[in-house]
Enzyme design. Structure first.
Site, PDB file in Angstrom:
ATOM      1  N   TYR A   5       0.833  -1.213   0.000  1.00 29.34           N
ATOM      2  CA  TYR A   5       0.000   0.000   0.000  1.00 29.34           C
ATOM      3  C   TYR A   5       0.867   1.262   0.000  1.00 29.34           C
ATOM      4  CZ  TYR A   5      -3.816   3.011   1.818  1.00 29.34           C
ATOM      5  OH  TYR A   5      -4.764   3.984   2.014  1.00 29.34           O
TER       6      TYR A   5
ATOM      7  N   LYS B 132       0.902   4.056  -2.857  1.00 28.53           N
ATOM      8  CA  LYS B 132       0.526   5.443  -2.559  1.00 28.53           C
ATOM      9  C   LYS B 132       1.671   6.407  -2.862  1.00 28.53           C
ATOM     10  CE  LYS B 132      -3.742   4.987  -1.157  1.00 28.53           C
ATOM     11  NZ  LYS B 132      -4.813   5.292  -2.147  1.00 28.53           N
TER      12      LYS B 132
HETATM   13  P1  NAI Z   1     -13.301   2.265   1.811  1.00 25.67           P
HETATM   14  O1  NAI Z   1     -12.787   0.873   1.857  1.00 25.67           O
HETATM   15  O2  NAI Z   1     -14.339   2.669   2.794  1.00 25.67           O
HETATM   16  O3  NAI Z   1     -13.853   2.596   0.346  1.00 25.67           O
HETATM   17  C1  NAI Z   1     -13.125   2.244  -0.806  1.00 25.67           C
HETATM   18  C2  NAI Z   1     -14.103   2.054  -1.948  1.00 25.67           C
HETATM   19  O4  NAI Z   1     -13.336   1.692  -3.115  1.00 25.67           O
HETATM   20  C3  NAI Z   1     -15.095   0.906  -1.691  1.00 25.67           C
HETATM   21  O5  NAI Z   1     -16.410   1.355  -1.937  1.00 25.67           O
HETATM   22  C4  NAI Z   1     -14.654  -0.162  -2.668  1.00 25.67           C
HETATM   23  O6  NAI Z   1     -15.709  -0.986  -3.148  1.00 25.67           O
HETATM   24  C5  NAI Z   1     -14.044   0.678  -3.793  1.00 25.67           C
HETATM   25  N1  NAI Z   1     -13.141  -0.126  -4.627  1.00 25.67           N
HETATM   26  C6  NAI Z   1     -12.192  -0.996  -4.219  1.00 25.67           C
HETATM   27  N2  NAI Z   1     -11.606  -1.584  -5.274  1.00 25.67           N
HETATM   28  C7  NAI Z   1     -12.188  -1.071  -6.383  1.00 25.67           C
HETATM   29  C8  NAI Z   1     -12.017  -1.292  -7.776  1.00 25.67           C
HETATM   30  N3  NAI Z   1     -11.105  -2.171  -8.242  1.00 25.67           N
HETATM   31  N4  NAI Z   1     -12.794  -0.603  -8.642  1.00 25.67           N
HETATM   32  C9  NAI Z   1     -13.712   0.283  -8.184  1.00 25.67           C
HETATM   33  N5  NAI Z   1     -13.930   0.532  -6.873  1.00 25.67           N
HETATM   34  C10 NAI Z   1     -13.170  -0.143  -5.978  1.00 25.67           C
HETATM   35  O7  NAI Z   1     -12.010   3.194   1.907  1.00 25.67           O
HETATM   36  P2  NAI Z   1     -11.827   4.733   2.310  1.00 25.67           P
HETATM   37  O8  NAI Z   1     -11.293   4.763   3.685  1.00 25.67           O
HETATM   38  O9  NAI Z   1     -13.018   5.520   1.962  1.00 25.67           O
HETATM   39  O10 NAI Z   1     -10.609   5.115   1.351  1.00 25.67           O
HETATM   40  C11 NAI Z   1     -10.769   5.769   0.107  1.00 25.67           C
HETATM   41  C12 NAI Z   1      -9.387   6.073  -0.458  1.00 25.67           C
HETATM   42  O11 NAI Z   1      -8.654   6.860   0.471  1.00 25.67           O
HETATM   43  C13 NAI Z   1      -8.547   4.824  -0.733  1.00 25.67           C
HETATM   44  O12 NAI Z   1      -7.770   5.015  -1.891  1.00 25.67           O
HETATM   45  C14 NAI Z   1      -7.663   4.766   0.483  1.00 25.67           C
HETATM   46  O13 NAI Z   1      -6.484   4.064   0.230  1.00 25.67           O
HETATM   47  C15 NAI Z   1      -7.424   6.232   0.763  1.00 25.67           C
HETATM   48  N6  NAI Z   1      -7.026   6.532   2.124  1.00 25.67           N
HETATM   49  C16 NAI Z   1      -7.830   6.254   3.198  1.00 25.67           C
HETATM   50  C17 NAI Z   1      -7.421   6.560   4.484  1.00 25.67           C
HETATM   51  C18 NAI Z   1      -8.262   6.282   5.689  1.00 25.67           C
HETATM   52  O14 NAI Z   1      -7.773   6.541   6.809  1.00 25.67           O
HETATM   53  N7  NAI Z   1      -9.488   5.799   5.565  1.00 25.67           N
HETATM   54  C19 NAI Z   1      -6.122   7.188   4.732  1.00 25.67           C
HETATM   55  C20 NAI Z   1      -5.370   7.443   3.540  1.00 25.67           C
HETATM   56  C21 NAI Z   1      -5.823   7.130   2.289  1.00 25.67           C
END
Ligand code: NAI
Length: 251
Positions: free
Chosen positions: A152, A156
């Site tokens: 990851y 990133k």
């Molecule tokens: P989450 O897991 O709640 O939501 C991620 C969404 O992406 C889900 O709805 C999932 O179905 C969708 N997804 C996954 N693989 C996919 C694919 N191949 N095609 C289309 N959609 C896909 O995650 P969250 O926390 O909302 O994170 C969103 C972004 O922010 C991610 O890129 C994550 O890495 C990044 N992020 C999150 C942090 C956190 O603390 N929650 C911190 C830093 C970055």
């Protein structure tokens, strides 16, 4: 509505992506809510439409070239040519290096890196034609290194290089490309991290509150606020940057 700009937000069924979609709708953009399962997008689509703008749910895997092409075609014909793209879809496959499988390494690269590449490549011609575009890539404070996240963290950090290169290539067409690096944001993803660590989510949040300078963990709306700024017309002289949204200076 005439002259409404169209945005695509990936991974927008829930969490940060859902908050970004709602915020862009409040800013007046029509929003394509893209996620793996089209039906899972309906809640976000309803909330976007409640802001008085047009929205569609699009089911697609961002790491699949054919699905990305079909998804962007649908957005073009049903909402209009996209000039805003938020590459937010993401997954975790955490493990210490010695236990990390090739499959878990590859899956994370496919979704974060190949996904952002395919989506950006698919929409760039719309932005070039419009002479205007905004791309925001969701990086992470994990780009600076995080135990158990070699895959990851590498993805990133890779997104940051991708961001800077697109900023150089696309700038002359009125397109800016930036990254957001969220810190600890309260979503299903961080809840899953707590579970992996064998912790209650509430305990992980309490630990975050102690460690984060502003004294709280982030909410999806904190990230959406940053996305709204970078996507705004007035941010046209900001490109190739990484904006950490982490409640302090440590990424
Ligand atoms: P989450 O897991 O709640 O939501 C991620 C969404 O992406 C889900 O709805 C999932 O179905 C969708 N997804 C996954 N693989 C996919 C694919 N191949 N095609 C289309 N959609 C896909 O995650 P969250 O926390 O909302 O994170 C969103 C972004 O922010 C991610 O890129 C994550 O890495 C990044 N992020 C999150 C942090 C956190 O603390 N929650 C911190 C830093 C970055």
């Amino acid at each position: 509505m005439i002259n409404t700009r169209t945005a695509i937000v990936t991974g927008a069924a829930r969490g940060i992506g859902a908050a970004v979609a709602q915020r862009l709708a409040a800013d007046g953009l029509a929003v394509a809510v893209l996620d793996l399962d089209e039906t899972a997008c309906s809640d976000t689509v309803d909330k976007v439409r409640a802001q008085g703008v047009n929205a569609i749910a699009v089911g697609a895997d961002v790491s699949d070239e054919a699905q990305v092409a079909a998804a962007v075609d649908r957005v073009r014909s049903e909402l209009g040519a996209p000039v805003v793209l938020v590459n937010n879809a993401g997954i975790l496959r955490d493990n210490l290096l010695f236990k990390m499988s090739v499959a878990d390494w590859a899956a994370v690269m496919q979704v974060h890196l190949q996904g952002a590449f395919l989506m950006s490549r698919a929409v760039q011609s719309d932005m070039v034609t419009a002479g205007y575009g905004r791309i925001v890539n969701m990086s992470s404070s994990a780009a600076l290194g995080n135990r158990g996240q070699a895959n990851y963290s590498a993805a990133k950090a890779g997104l940051q290089g991708f961001t800077k290169t697109l900023a150089i290539e696309l700038g002359r067409f009125g397109i800016t490309v930036n990254a957001i690096g969220p810190g600890f944001i309260r979503t299903d993803m961080t809840a899953a991290t707590a579970a992996r660590m064998g912790m209650d989510f509430a305990d992980l949040i309490a630990a975050g509150e102690k460690a984060i300078p502003v004294g709280r963990v982030g909410e999806p709306e904190d990230v959406a606020h940053a996305a709204s700024f970078l996507i705004s017309e007035g941010a046209g002289f900001i490109s190739g940057q990484v904006l950490y949204v982490s409640g302090g200076p440590q990424g």
